[in-house]
Design a protein around this motif. Structure first.
Motif, PDB file in Angstrom:
ATOM      1  N   UNK A   1      19.361 -36.866  22.187  1.00 46.03           N
ATOM      2  CA  UNK A   1      19.071 -37.421  23.507  1.00 46.03           C
ATOM      3  C   UNK A   1      18.297 -38.735  23.448  1.00 46.03           C
ATOM      4  N   UNK A   2      17.489 -38.929  22.429  1.00 47.12           N
ATOM      5  CA  UNK A   2      16.764 -40.201  22.310  1.00 47.12           C
ATOM      6  C   UNK A   2      17.305 -41.009  21.144  1.00 47.12           C
TER       7      UNK A   2
ATOM      8  N   UNK B   1       6.342 -45.587  24.839  1.00 44.12           N
ATOM      9  CA  UNK B   1       6.584 -46.712  23.936  1.00 44.12           C
ATOM     10  C   UNK B   1       6.591 -46.310  22.463  1.00 44.12           C
ATOM     11  N   UNK B   2       6.614 -45.003  22.209  1.00 49.69           N
ATOM     12  CA  UNK B   2       6.664 -44.523  20.842  1.00 49.69           C
ATOM     13  C   UNK B   2       8.081 -44.172  20.417  1.00 49.69           C
ATOM     14  N   UNK B   3       8.187 -43.404  19.333  1.00 49.32           N
ATOM     15  CA  UNK B   3       9.503 -43.063  18.778  1.00 49.32           C
ATOM     16  C   UNK B   3      10.133 -41.915  19.543  1.00 49.32           C
ATOM     17  N   UNK B   4      11.454 -41.778  19.385  1.00 43.91           N
ATOM     18  CA  UNK B   4      12.163 -40.670  19.983  1.00 43.91           C
ATOM     19  C   UNK B   4      11.949 -39.391  19.184  1.00 43.91           C
ATOM     20  N   UNK B   5      12.538 -38.330  19.697  1.00 46.05           N
ATOM     21  CA  UNK B   5      12.396 -37.029  19.046  1.00 46.05           C
ATOM     22  C   UNK B   5      13.743 -36.565  18.518  1.00 46.05           C
ATOM     23  N   UNK B   6      13.700 -35.769  17.470  1.00 42.59           N
ATOM     24  CA  UNK B   6      14.929 -35.183  16.928  1.00 42.59           C
ATOM     25  C   UNK B   6      15.526 -34.230  17.964  1.00 42.59           C
TER      26      UNK B   6
ATOM     27  N   UNK C   1       7.391 -37.207  17.166  1.00 45.42           N
ATOM     28  CA  UNK C   1       6.701 -37.318  15.878  1.00 45.42           C
ATOM     29  C   UNK C   1       7.675 -36.950  14.768  1.00 45.42           C
ATOM     30  N   UNK C   2       8.908 -37.398  14.920  1.00 44.19           N
ATOM     31  CA  UNK C   2       9.929 -37.198  13.890  1.00 44.19           C
ATOM     32  C   UNK C   2      10.212 -38.554  13.258  1.00 44.19           C
ATOM     33  N   UNK C   3      10.261 -38.589  11.928  1.00 44.37           N
ATOM     34  CA  UNK C   3      10.241 -39.858  11.215  1.00 44.37           C
ATOM     35  C   UNK C   3      11.576 -40.149  10.531  1.00 44.37           C
ATOM     36  N   UNK C   4      11.685 -41.374  10.047  1.00 46.99           N
ATOM     37  CA  UNK C   4      12.878 -41.963   9.420  1.00 46.99           C
ATOM     38  C   UNK C   4      13.898 -42.325  10.502  1.00 46.99           C
ATOM     39  N   UNK C   5      14.972 -42.988  10.085  1.00 46.39           N
ATOM     40  CA  UNK C   5      15.866 -43.614  11.064  1.00 46.39           C
ATOM     41  C   UNK C   5      16.559 -42.616  11.981  1.00 46.39           C
ATOM     42  N   UNK C   6      16.683 -41.357  11.537  1.00 44.88           N
ATOM     43  CA  UNK C   6      17.352 -40.352  12.357  1.00 44.88           C
ATOM     44  C   UNK C   6      16.453 -39.165  12.674  1.00 44.88           C
ATOM     45  N   UNK C   7      15.156 -39.324  12.468  1.00 46.95           N
ATOM     46  CA  UNK C   7      14.202 -38.290  12.863  1.00 46.95           C
ATOM     47  C   UNK C   7      14.261 -37.031  12.021  1.00 46.95           C
TER      48      UNK C   7
ATOM     49  N   UNK D   1      29.866 -43.860  11.141  1.00 43.83           N
ATOM     50  CA  UNK D   1      28.860 -43.501  12.137  1.00 43.83           C
ATOM     51  C   UNK D   1      27.457 -43.738  11.597  1.00 43.83           C
ATOM     52  N   UNK D   2      26.545 -44.005  12.505  1.00 42.32           N
ATOM     53  CA  UNK D   2      25.142 -44.173  12.125  1.00 42.32           C
ATOM     54  C   UNK D   2      24.270 -43.666  13.261  1.00 42.32           C
ATOM     55  N   UNK D   3      23.509 -42.615  12.985  1.00 41.64           N
ATOM     56  CA  UNK D   3      22.619 -42.046  13.989  1.00 41.64           C
ATOM     57  C   UNK D   3      21.271 -42.752  13.899  1.00 41.64           C
ATOM     58  N   UNK D   4      20.814 -43.282  15.022  1.00 43.10           N
ATOM     59  CA  UNK D   4      19.585 -44.084  15.004  1.00 43.10           C
ATOM     60  C   UNK D   4      18.637 -43.626  16.097  1.00 43.10           C
ATOM     61  N   UNK D   5      17.466 -43.181  15.679  1.00 45.87           N
ATOM     62  CA  UNK D   5      16.454 -42.709  16.605  1.00 45.87           C
ATOM     63  C   UNK D   5      15.751 -43.895  17.263  1.00 45.87           C
ATOM     64  N   UNK D   6      15.288 -43.693  18.491  1.00 49.55           N
ATOM     65  CA  UNK D   6      14.560 -44.754  19.193  1.00 49.55           C
ATOM     66  C   UNK D   6      13.261 -45.051  18.448  1.00 49.55           C
ATOM     67  N   UNK D   7      13.028 -46.300  18.044  1.00 47.69           N
ATOM     68  CA  UNK D   7      11.792 -46.640  17.320  1.00 47.69           C
ATOM     69  C   UNK D   7      10.670 -47.026  18.283  1.00 47.69           C
ATOM     70  N   UNK D   8       9.409 -47.044  17.816  1.00 47.43           N
ATOM     71  CA  UNK D   8       8.309 -47.534  18.648  1.00 47.43           C
ATOM     72  C   UNK D   8       8.535 -49.003  19.009  1.00 47.43           C
TER      73      UNK D   8
END
Length: 432
Positions: free
Chosen positions: A99-100, A85-90, A385-391, A180-187
């Motif tokens: 991948x996430x 249930x946490x954030x994705x990884x770069x 544990x990668x931060x911001x919208x795109x890790x 384009x907009x790359x968006x990491x999975x958020x918590x």
């Protein structure tokens, strides 16, 4: 303010309702809010199972309730991107394949509801996988270019600037006009509490709202979820993720999300693949996930860091207090003050973080202030544990230094702090 005061008094009279969990660090993002009644607790368990379930191609005797995968998809399940249930990884440095993350696609203009106009050949997002007989659309690949930023005391921090490209595109070039907009999975914990905050309290903040389209009501509605606040509520956010990421249709999105030219998307689809009961269970699961309680509150560095957090302007956007207005899963929480450190509003974050893509009323440089609760436990449970919208940020220091636009003065102030004060601010952030 009068309404919030009345609600707060009601909560105090009802007792000190608890909205946070103090479970083990590794399990901190998967706990329900205390005191759910039997019906809601059962729904939480059912939704948890669906959230973890891998969807399959139908028909299936082994998993008849979880068929409908694809024809295009990113991952097989929700938990595959939202690990613990946490954030994705770069992306890993070896092949760079995201991948996430989701690579959102659009072209110039708006759709009929004011949202982005989807790509004519690939739809709203690039999905790398396809069911047998349907080629996956391709892979989003991220490469990084390192550069150093100097702090005022002579120390340097190495940042990495991501560049997004695409590999193995199966249906032709995206074209130079594609945005384009790359968006990491958020918590995904604590979202039910944020959903309950009254519109008026959000709109009283210093940022700008994103008014978006509500599929259920057909009305223009305040957006509060998604990295650009492009979704109005949890039900629409979750149903949209099912159809975009796994290819699972629902009552809100009864048609597969892909380009009109992809005839394979529309074969055999007649009834929603996600039943209303399943959708409700997942919504209730996410709605009931508790945020983790703060830690190390008596640490002098944490106390000093909290003062600095306000002094250098971080709290202008990362608002430290909101109020639960109407939380149906646990009415004892109505009126309680919560501390998510977000205002749920848009802010100009500068050219460095811009994705160049509009999303309803969010501009190319705009991002919604992300909640900071749970920040210090990122990565403890096996999540990213990668931060911001795109890790792109590997540490909290990197994340702070990427802040520009409206937050430039806060980033500059952090850069000019002596090391002990920088450490104090980080101690505070890690206590959240």
């Amino acid at each position: 303010m009068k309404r919030f005061g009345l609600l707060l008094c009601a909560a105090m009279l009802a007792g000190a309702a608890r909205y946070e969990t103090s479970g083990p660090d590794t399990e901190a993002f998967i706990q329900p809010i205390e005191g759910l009644d039997g019906e809601h607790a059962a729904s939480f368990r059912k939704g948890s199972g669906i959230f973890r379930q891998a969807w399959v191609i139908g028909p299936s005797q082994d998993h008849p309730d979880f068929v409908g995968l694809g024809p295009f998809y990113n991952r097989l399940s929700c938990i595959a991107c939202h690990v613990k249930n946490g954030r994705g990884a770069a992306p890993d440095s070896e092949n760079g394949v995201a991948r996430t993350m989701a690579a959102r696609l659009s072209v110039e203009g708006k759709d009929a509801h004011g949202g982005p106009r989807v790509h004519p050949e690939y739809g709203a997002q690039l999905n790398p996988e396809g069911v047998p007989g349907v080629a996956g659309e391709g892979q989003a690949v991220v490469e990084y270019a390192d550069f150093d930023v100097a702090l005022s005391d002579g120390a340097t921090v190495r940042l990495r600037r991501p560049t997004l490209s695409f590999r193995n595109l199966a249906y032709g070039s995206l074209g130079p006009e594609t945005k384009t907009s790359l968006r990491n999975a958020p918590p995904v914990f604590g979202l039910g509490l944020l959903e309950s905050v009254a519109d008026a309290e959000i709109l009283a903040g210093a940022g700008r709202p994103n008014f978006v389209f509500s599929v259920e009501t057909g009305q223009r509605t305040l957006g509060r979820f998604g990295l650009k606040a492009n979704q109005p509520n949890l039900k629409q956010q979750i149903a949209n993720a099912f159809v975009e990421d796994i290819g699972i249709t629902s009552s809100l999105f009864p048609v597969e999300s892909c380009a009109p030219t992809r005839s394979e998307c529309y074969r055999g689809a007649s009834t929603p693949e996600l039943t209303e009961a399943q959708l409700d269970a997942v919504v209730n699961y996410i709605r009931a996930l508790a945020p983790p309680a703060r830690r190390n509150l008596d640490d002098p560095r944490v106390k000093d860091g909290e003062v600095l957090f306000h002094d250098i302007g971080c709290s202008n956007c990362h608002r430290d207090a909101l109020h639960v207005a109407d939380f149906s899963l646990q009415p004892a929480l109505n009126g309680v003050e919560i501390h998510p450190y977000t205002d749920l509003l848009l802010h100009d974050m500068g050219d460095g973080l811009a994705d160049g893509r509009e999303d309803f009323e969010a501009g190319p440089r705009d991002w919604r202030t992300p909640p900071l609760w749970g920040l210090g436990l990122a990565g403890k449970g096996g999540d990213g544990a990668d931060f911001l919208h795109d890790g792109r940020a590997r540490t909290l220091v990197e994340a702070i230094l990427w802040h520009g636009g409206e937050a430039q003065s806060s980033a500059d102030a952090f850069r000019n702090l002596p090391e002990p004060q920088r450490d104090a601010l980080l101690a505070f952030l890690n206590s959240l």
